[in-house]
Design a protein around this motif. Structure first.
Motif, mmCIF file in Angstrom:
data_model
loop_
_atom_site.group_PDB
_atom_site.id
_atom_site.type_symbol
_atom_site.label_atom_id
_atom_site.label_comp_id
_atom_site.label_asym_id
_atom_site.label_seq_id
_atom_site.Cartn_x
_atom_site.Cartn_y
_atom_site.Cartn_z
ATOM 1 N N GLY A 169 0.801 -1.233 0.000
ATOM 2 C CA GLY A 169 0.000 0.000 0.000
ATOM 3 C C GLY A 169 0.830 1.277 0.000
ATOM 4 O O GLY A 169 1.963 1.315 -0.493
ATOM 5 N N THR A 170 0.255 2.303 0.559
ATOM 6 C CA THR A 170 0.893 3.623 0.600
ATOM 7 C C THR A 170 2.155 3.553 1.457
ATOM 8 O O THR A 170 2.352 2.608 2.209
ATOM 9 C CB THR A 170 -0.058 4.639 1.254
ATOM 10 N N PRO A 171 3.010 4.571 1.350
ATOM 11 C CA PRO A 171 4.204 4.599 2.205
ATOM 12 C C PRO A 171 3.848 4.480 3.682
ATOM 13 O O PRO A 171 4.561 3.840 4.452
ATOM 14 C CB PRO A 171 4.824 5.958 1.918
ATOM 15 N N GLU A 172 2.706 5.096 4.065
ATOM 16 C CA GLU A 172 2.314 5.044 5.475
ATOM 17 C C GLU A 172 1.913 3.611 5.861
ATOM 18 O O GLU A 172 2.248 3.146 6.946
ATOM 19 C CB GLU A 172 1.155 6.003 5.755
ATOM 20 N N SER A 173 1.189 2.912 4.947
ATOM 21 C CA SER A 173 0.823 1.520 5.215
ATOM 22 C C SER A 173 2.075 0.684 5.351
ATOM 23 O O SER A 173 2.207 -0.145 6.247
ATOM 24 C CB SER A 173 -0.003 0.936 4.066
ATOM 25 N N TYR A 174 2.982 0.895 4.422
ATOM 26 C CA TYR A 174 4.226 0.140 4.400
ATOM 27 C C TYR A 174 4.969 0.319 5.728
ATOM 28 O O TYR A 174 5.410 -0.644 6.353
ATOM 29 C CB TYR A 174 5.082 0.637 3.230
ATOM 30 N N GLN A 175 5.049 1.567 6.147
ATOM 31 C CA GLN A 175 5.732 1.861 7.409
ATOM 32 C C GLN A 175 5.003 1.185 8.580
ATOM 33 O O GLN A 175 5.635 0.661 9.494
ATOM 34 C CB GLN A 175 5.805 3.381 7.609
ATOM 35 N N THR A 176 3.668 1.184 8.512
ATOM 36 C CA THR A 176 2.889 0.529 9.565
ATOM 37 C C THR A 176 3.246 -0.951 9.638
ATOM 38 O O THR A 176 3.473 -1.493 10.726
ATOM 39 C CB THR A 176 1.382 0.693 9.278
ATOM 40 N N ALA A 177 3.334 -1.583 8.467
ATOM 41 C CA ALA A 177 3.679 -3.009 8.440
ATOM 42 C C ALA A 177 5.059 -3.230 9.051
ATOM 43 O O ALA A 177 5.258 -4.160 9.846
ATOM 44 C CB ALA A 177 3.643 -3.528 7.003
ATOM 45 N N LEU A 178 6.008 -2.358 8.700
ATOM 46 C CA LEU A 178 7.351 -2.501 9.263
ATOM 47 C C LEU A 178 7.319 -2.331 10.776
ATOM 48 O O LEU A 178 7.958 -3.076 11.514
ATOM 49 C CB LEU A 178 8.307 -1.476 8.650
ATOM 50 N N ASN A 179 6.558 -1.325 11.228
ATOM 51 C CA ASN A 179 6.445 -1.104 12.672
ATOM 52 C C ASN A 179 5.888 -2.344 13.364
ATOM 53 O O ASN A 179 6.346 -2.730 14.432
ATOM 54 C CB ASN A 179 5.516 0.074 12.971
#
Lengths: 731, 274, 213, 187
Positions: free
Chosen positions: B197-207
């Motif tokens: 998904g979006t960069p924010e989704s991606y970051q959420t997944a990493l978090n």
């Protein structure tokens, strides 16, 4: 609780009587509060608006309107009557109420037992004055003169009345004085050799320029209201060129940005001159009418300068230099704004002369929209009544002893016959702002008495014996003019001084009273003038005529006034040089040990051990050691940093935010890295500022290296702040 | 970590939704349970939901003004959530009062109604977080996760509560095991959606994946319950009560950890580049 | 309205007297007029009516040690906490605690000013010192108590209900910030004298809070 | 005034001086941790270094405000001039709007325990005045616009660093930065 005995009511009342005696304020049935009075009848709480003037050492010297309700400042804003300020304040000016009403202000005179110990006792103004006056008289007795007393005062408050502190010193006898200025002297001398003095066109008419070079100046941070003028000029079709070793905020907005090698500005200007000469783009008529020595200058160019050489020196391609020279010489009016940063080098004055020459040979001097703009003092023709005083009768010696402000610490320590024993610091924070901080520490330690006048605890106050609280701009009247725009702003007293703060002039009067009380005739500083009278005494017919008023009180209703006649500098062609002409060839320069022509002088080179030039320019959220420490600024940025080019960072294994030690022989600072292409591979940047409660001071690494010029106009050479070389390492 | 009131409220309220639903299923699919066994169960649900609602007040800057929170039913899912859970609480109280062996049908209807409203409340609760500004939330997953929380915790809680006193018409534990399995698989799909998904989704997944509590939760909340419960049901052995209690505790901790991450790992839309 | 007596035997005038003297003493202390000898006098003479609050006991025990303490150390400590010139470790201003920015002369200060005006007073240093300095607040209470006593004695015939004003001022101002301030004193004071006075003040206010309720 | 008020932010003129933000703070007397307008520094690219380009944002007074949709107490109203007005008296500090705003505009004030945000100086607008930030901007980079009359063709609705405007249709437009010619030594 067994050990506690119940006392009878009788015993208790005896005790109570003793409390009453301690207080001297009576008992329950006969109590008069000492800190209160009957509320004065008022039907409503009025709101008043006062005029103030920002007194910081800043180009913009803004006109402020202050709203006061029930004696308390509600808000500040710009005064729209001043068309330079345009009713707007910068980020710093908008934060003023926070400074006035910070609970951490210095409130009362205090004495420290043991410099740096933090053991402070509160004393009355009278005690403070007695101790200081006694010390002055003791020194006079011991050394036969007041020369062991040294004043270090500069521009923390540029209100004209603050010169009263110099006046106070003059009134006690001949003393030692921090002389010169760390700011702009090399450039002043350069322009003084060329034009006879400094005088710039009204910055508001920069909008009429067709071509404007911003050379080593960053108005987007340091003169924001002028940045608006620059952008307006750009909108009207003026080409904006920025020349700077750093990709500054101003450079980002330019039509053309040239990243020059630091300290090679003269080479670029001379290269351009050579191109203009070769292509006969110079203004021959103007030169014939107005200039002295241009033939010699042309000869120098032909024999010593080529565009290719300039390209090599400056790092700017020859083709670009030619284009720039061509454009600049082909459009009129074209002007150059010469910044102070570019003259803080060992060849800074010469570089300014070279740029002046470029403007002059293209005939851009004395025309609207043109000019070699640097600064001016044309609106500063006040009486300096507060400043100019004669020593008391019978004072020994033949004048003040001058201590170079730019090498203050070392010269104070070296002063002999008599040595310096007492320091008076006002409007300055030398422990934070002067070079060679560790030497400064030693100089302070060597004193018998250090008196500092300030508003907040800082590194200098920490090293003082007595600190005296001073007023903010809202608490005392005054008058402010700028060294850039042509306005005069009245500063009204908007609120009562908080706590026991006093203005420098009031402090001077107090000290004078005390000195004369202890030893009649020992101080000639007047003691019976009101602040309004002091203000009135600064004005003269010349000032009134220049600003088109008959009395300073008119300013109260009229608001800020502008010296319209100064608009275009040197329009009349009467230069103030010995020859009365613009001097490419200056015998004055020669007298001061320089080449008479604006020639190239090699820049200061990086020593092998310290390959990086550490440039320490001004920071946008503060001016020197003021403002960055306030909480509003801390919300935006609360830590210093070092800017490092990405390639250098990679080479040293430094990542964003890593702590980096910036060091040389003198000292070091450790600051987090900010990796940015705003700087070049041979420079690191640390903005000079004072952060509250942070062990940060870039001046630990700065050597008191003199700039080439400054002695003629300011008495002392400037300081080459930007010829500071360091190495870096990740820690 | 400032979201503890929300974490506790959502997990507890979902437990209640799951429990009341499970109870209704038990009552509907089998013969009515003994009132004396059900009454304390429903009573405990009243307390848990009431407690959860009370805890949720601490999320507010002004808890005493919480009554205002139902004034925007027109567009605010938060208003609707508050209203629906309040109604659920009232229905549970009525349900509780109706429980007696004399009249099982009325209480079954009340149980059904409570379950239905509770489910709606849970969905409203999920829609509160279905926000376009948070790309990790702006989809069906909050609803899915909230339902799964209810479906794991509810049957376990009811099973644990009733197993000693009552012979149940069916075993509730495998229900929870299946839900745990579905929830775990659903989360893997969710992660792959975020990563694409979006960069924010991606970051959420990493978090999420970079957090220790995520892996703790995966074990406590999905692997162990699904493994133990499904293995037991394949072998047709009954899970004993202490295992059930241990599982319930693990799952509860897992859900709380998971919910904490739900709030803390989610990245809002970034303003500007820095 | 009547105050809960601090001690059942005394009458209202006695109560007023005790409170008055205590407030007066604290205001003198904050005005910088007390030193260790005076503080130990305080210890000997006034402990009887300060009540039994644990903080007071603790404070009095500490104050017992003050007798031998160095006056200069006390003075430096006092200044570091309340006077300056550095950042104040326990600012004596209500606004420094209640104003979100920790600034003086804001809404909080002005609301104290309004209180003074209700009683027909304003500080002599109006606009020069923040009206909410603890010395002023304590002295203001002394004034209210004194006015109340004079009214009781028939000396003054005034329509202002001073006791009610005191109760309100106590609840709306003193009690809201002084405990925060005295906690700062506990954390930052380096001498027993300053620490003890902080404990005593907090303990006294706690006792008084109960008495006023 | 009717219509939809909003801001035109000229990024080309903005010098990141924070005066707009500070004028707002000074004139609206905000607590220090609260920033109704924020000047965001942008990450650099090939034409401009990091922290030399800025995005000055306050509330965008969206056409479809998420804060208003999710607020359970109707603290938000859309005035007829388009201002998304937050009423502190109604707010109970649930922070729902903070979660829902794509632009991180509403902020929680730990002192009042309520949320607050820019109301576009609604009272000043009624008096025919500009918001403080507009009057405080030194380079005239912020302009108050009414979308009913606005037709600046250079203005962009979407710009790098500004979250997706399709969620709420924010009432803000941008004039992008136009880099000049750069002769740089070490790029």
């Amino acid at each position: 609780m067994d050990r506690r005995t119940h006392v009878s009511r009788r015993t208790f009342l005896k005790g109570a009587a003793a409390t009453g005696a301690l207080a001297g304020v009576g008992s329950l049935l006969d109590f008069q509060p000492v800190h209160f009075r009957h509320a004065q009848a008022r039907t409503d709480i009025s709101t008043e608006v006062f005029q103030n003037a920002c007194p910081r050492n800043c180009y913009d010297t803004c006109a402020i309107l202050t709203t006061v309700e029930d004696g308390v400042i509600k808000s500040v804003t710009g005064n729209p009557k001043n068309t330079y300020t345009r009713g707007r304040l910068c980020v710093k000016g908008n934060s003023y109420p926070r400074i006035v009403y910070s609970p951490d202000r210095i409130k009362y005179p205090m004495r420290q037992k043991g410099r740096g110990s933090g053991n402070w006792e509160r004393i009355s103004w009278d005690e403070a004055m007695t101790e200081i006056a006694q010390k002055i008289l003791d020194i006079k007795k011991e050394y036969g003169s007041t020369l062991p007393i040294c004043l270090n005062k500069y521009s923390g408050n540029f209100n004209l009345l603050n010169y009263g502190i110099e006046g106070m010193m003059s009134s006690i006898g001949y003393t030692s004085r921090a002389a010169g200025t760390p700011c702009w002297p090399a450039g002043i001398d350069a322009q003084t050799f060329d034009f006879g003095t400094i005088w710039n066109n009204d910055p508001e008419e920069m909008v009429d320029s067709k071509y404007l070079i911003l050379w080593g100046v960053n108005p987007a941070w340091c003169a924001v209201h002028s940045m608006q003028i620059v952008l307006e000029a750009k909108k009207r079709g003026c080409k904006i060129v920025a020349i700077d070793p750093l990709f500054s905020q101003t450079a980002v907005k330019a039509d053309l940005y040239l990243q020059i090698k630091p300290s090679t500005d003269g080479a670029l200007a001379l290269g351009m001159c050579r191109y203009i000469l070769d292509n006969e783009l110079y203004d021959g008529d103007w030169l014939v009418r107005n200039a002295k020595g241009y033939e010699e200058f042309f000869g120098y160019l032909k024999n010593n300068i080529t565009v290719e050489w300039a390209a090599e020196k400056t790092g700017i391609p020859a083709k670009v230099i030619e284009n720039l020279a061509h454009e600049f010489a082909s459009v009129k009016p074209a002007g150059i704004w010469i910044g102070y940063g570019m003259q803080r080098h060992t060849n800074g004055g010469q570089n300014v002369r070279a740029i002046d020459a470029l403007v002059a040979m293209t005939g851009n001097v004395g025309i609207p929209g043109g000019g070699a703009r640097y600064a001016h003092l044309e609106t500063w023709g006040f009486n300096y009544h507060a400043m100019v005083h004669s020593p008391p009768a019978g004072s020994l010696g033949d004048g003040d002893r001058l201590i170079n402000m730019n090498n203050f610490a070392a010269e104070v320590l070296a002063a002999d016959e008599p040595p310096i024993k007492m320091l008076w610091i006002a409007c300055r924070n030398p422990m934070a702002q002067d070079p060679e901080t560790s030497v400064m520490q030693k100089a302070f330690e060597a004193m018998d008495l250090v008196v500092t006048v300030d508003q907040f605890m800082n590194d200098t106050v920490k090293m003082s014996d007595i600190v005296l609280p001073c007023t903010t701009l809202f608490e005392s009247p005054g008058i402010n003019v700028s060294y850039w725009h042509h306005w005069m702003n009245l500063n009204e007293q908007a609120i009562a001084p908080m706590y026991e703060a006093k203005h420098d002039v009031e402090i001077a009067m107090e000290l004078s009273k005390k000195l004369n009380e202890l030893e009649p005739g020992s101080c000639s500083f007047p003691t019976d003038l009101t602040m309004e009278e002091w203000l009135a005494n600064e004005f003269n017919a010349g000032i009134y005529q220049l600003f088109g008023i008959n009395d300073w009180r008119e300013l109260k209703s009229k608001g800020p006034v502008k010296a319209e006649s100064l608009k275009v500098a040197w329009q009349n062609g009467r230069f103030r040089t010995p020859s009365g002409k613009y001097e490419f060839w200056s015998e004055e320069a020669e007298k001061f040990g320089h080449h008479p022509l604006p020639v190239w002088v090699e820049e200061y080179k990086a020593p092998e051990k310290y390959p990086f030039r550490c440039i320490s320019p001004h920071w946008k959220l503060g001016i020197h050691s003021q403002f960055q420490q306030t909480d509003w600024m801390e919300q935006i940025n609360d830590k210093p940093f070092v800017e490092i080019h990405p390639n250098v960072a990679a080479q040293y294994g430094i990542h964003e935010g890593d702590n980096v030690k910036v060091y040389n022989d003198l000292g070091y600072v450790i600051v987090p890295a900010r990796i940015t292409t705003a700087t070049s591979k041979d420079c690191v940047v640390v903005y000079e500022a004072w952060y509250k409660d942070k062990n940060f001071n870039i001046n630990y690494t700065v050597k008191a290296l003199p700039a080439d010029m400054g002695s003629k106009a300011t008495g002392m050479p400037g300081i080459a702040f930007h010829d500071n070389f360091v190495n870096i390492e990740k820690v | 970590m400032g979201e503890w009131p929300l974490i506790l409220f959502t997990v507890l309220s979902q437990l209640v939704v799951g429990a009341v639903g499970t109870l209704w299923l038990l009552e509907t699919l089998g013969k009515p349970l003994k009132g004396q066994a059900v009454k304390p169960l429903v009573g405990s649900l009243v307390i848990i939901l009431g407690g959860g609602l009370l805890i949720s007040l601490f999320h507010l800057g002004h808890p005493l003004l919480a009554f205002r929170a139902i004034t925007n039913l027109g567009s605010s899912w938060l208003s609707r959530e508050v209203l629906l859970f309040s109604i659920t609480l009232v229905l549970l109280v009525l349900y509780y009062m109706k429980i007696s062996d004399a009249e099982p049908n009325g209480r079954k209807a009340m149980g059904g109604l409570a379950s239905l409203v509770a489910l709606l409340a849970l969905i409203a609760s999920a829609l509160v977080y279905t926000l376009p500004a948070r790309s990790a939330w702006g989809n069906l997953y909050p609803t899915f996760f909230f339902i799964m929380t209810a479906a794991i915790l509810g049957p376990l809680y009811v099973g644990l509560f009733l197993s000693r006193q009552e012979e149940l018409p069916f075993n509730t534990a495998p229900l929870a095991g299946t839900a745990a399995l579905i929830s775990g698989i659903g989360f893997i799909l969710y992660l792959s959606l975020l990563l694409k998904g979006t960069p924010e989704s991606y970051q959420t997944a990493l978090n999420l994946m970079g957090s220790a509590s995520f892996w703790a939760r995966a074990v406590l909340n999905w692997l162990l319950p699904a493994g133990i419960l499904l293995a037991a049901s394949l072998k047709k052995t009954k899970v004993n009560q202490s295992t059930l209690a241990a599982l319930f505790l693990m799952v509860l901790i897992g859900e709380v950890l998971g919910r904490e991450l739900f709030y803390s790992a989610t990245v809002a839309l970034k303003v500007a580049g820095l | 309205m009547r105050l809960m007596p601090l001690d059942q035997k005394s009458n209202l005038l006695d109560d007023l007297e005790k409170r008055f003297q205590t407030y007066l003493f604290f205001s003198q202390y904050y005005a910088g007029k007390a030193d260790p000898p005076i503080l130990s006098w305080f210890y000997h003479e006034m402990d009887s009516f300060l009540g039994e609050h644990p903080l007071i006991i603790q404070g009095l025990d500490l104050l017992h040690e003050v007798q031998g303490e160095d006056s200069t150390a006390f003075r430096y400590d006092f200044n570091r906490l309340f006077v300056g010139p550095g950042k104040l470790l326990a600012p004596p201003y209500e606004s420094a605690y209640l104003n979100q920015d920790g600034l003086v002369m804001q809404e909080e200060t002005l609301s104290v000013r309004k209180y003074y005006r209700t009683a027909g007073l304003e500080i002599s240093a109006l606009g020069r010192e923040p009206d909410d300095h603890i010395v002023f607040q304590l002295e203001f209470i002394c004034y209210l108590l004194s006015q109340e006593a004079q009214a009781l004695n028939g000396v003054e015939d005034d329509h202002i209900n001073y006791l009610e004003l005191y109760r309100k001022f106590f609840a709306e101002h003193l009690m809201i910030w002084v405990p925060k301030h005295t906690r700062d004193v506990q954390v930052h004071s380096q001498t027993s004298a300053c620490k003890a006075m902080g404990l005593l003040l907090e303990g006294f206010l706690e006792t008084e809070k109960q008495a006023l309720n | 005034m009717k219509g939809q008020l909003g801001f035109l932010v000229d990024i080309d003129k903005c010098i990141g001086c924070h005066s707009c933000e500070m004028a707002c703070k000074n004139q609206n007397q905000l607590d220090p941790e609260i920033r109704w307008r924020i000047v965001y520094p942008m990450k650099g690219n090939s034409s401009v270094p990091t922290e030399r380009c800025f995005l000055s944002l306050a509330c965008n007074h969206c056409e479809k405000p998420e804060c208003m949709r999710v607020c359970p107490v109707r603290a938000y109203t859309k005035l007829e001039n388009g201002i998304v007005f937050h009423d502190k008296n109604r707010c109970i500090g649930c922070r729902m709007c903070i979660m829902a705003c794509p632009y991180q505009v509403p902020q929680f004030n730990s002192n009042t325990k309520k949320v607050e945000k820019c109301n576009l100086c609604a009272e000043r607008i009624e008096q025919g005045l500009n918001p403080f930030c507009v009057d405080g901007c030194i380079t005239d980079a912020i302009t108050l616009i009414n979308f009913n009359e606005f037709n600046e063709i250079k203005a962009e609705r979407e710009i790098e660093g500004f979250p997706n405007p399709n969620i709420t249709n924010p009432s803000v437009r941008f004039i992008p930065y136009k880099p000049g010619v750069q002769i740089r030594r070490d790029v």
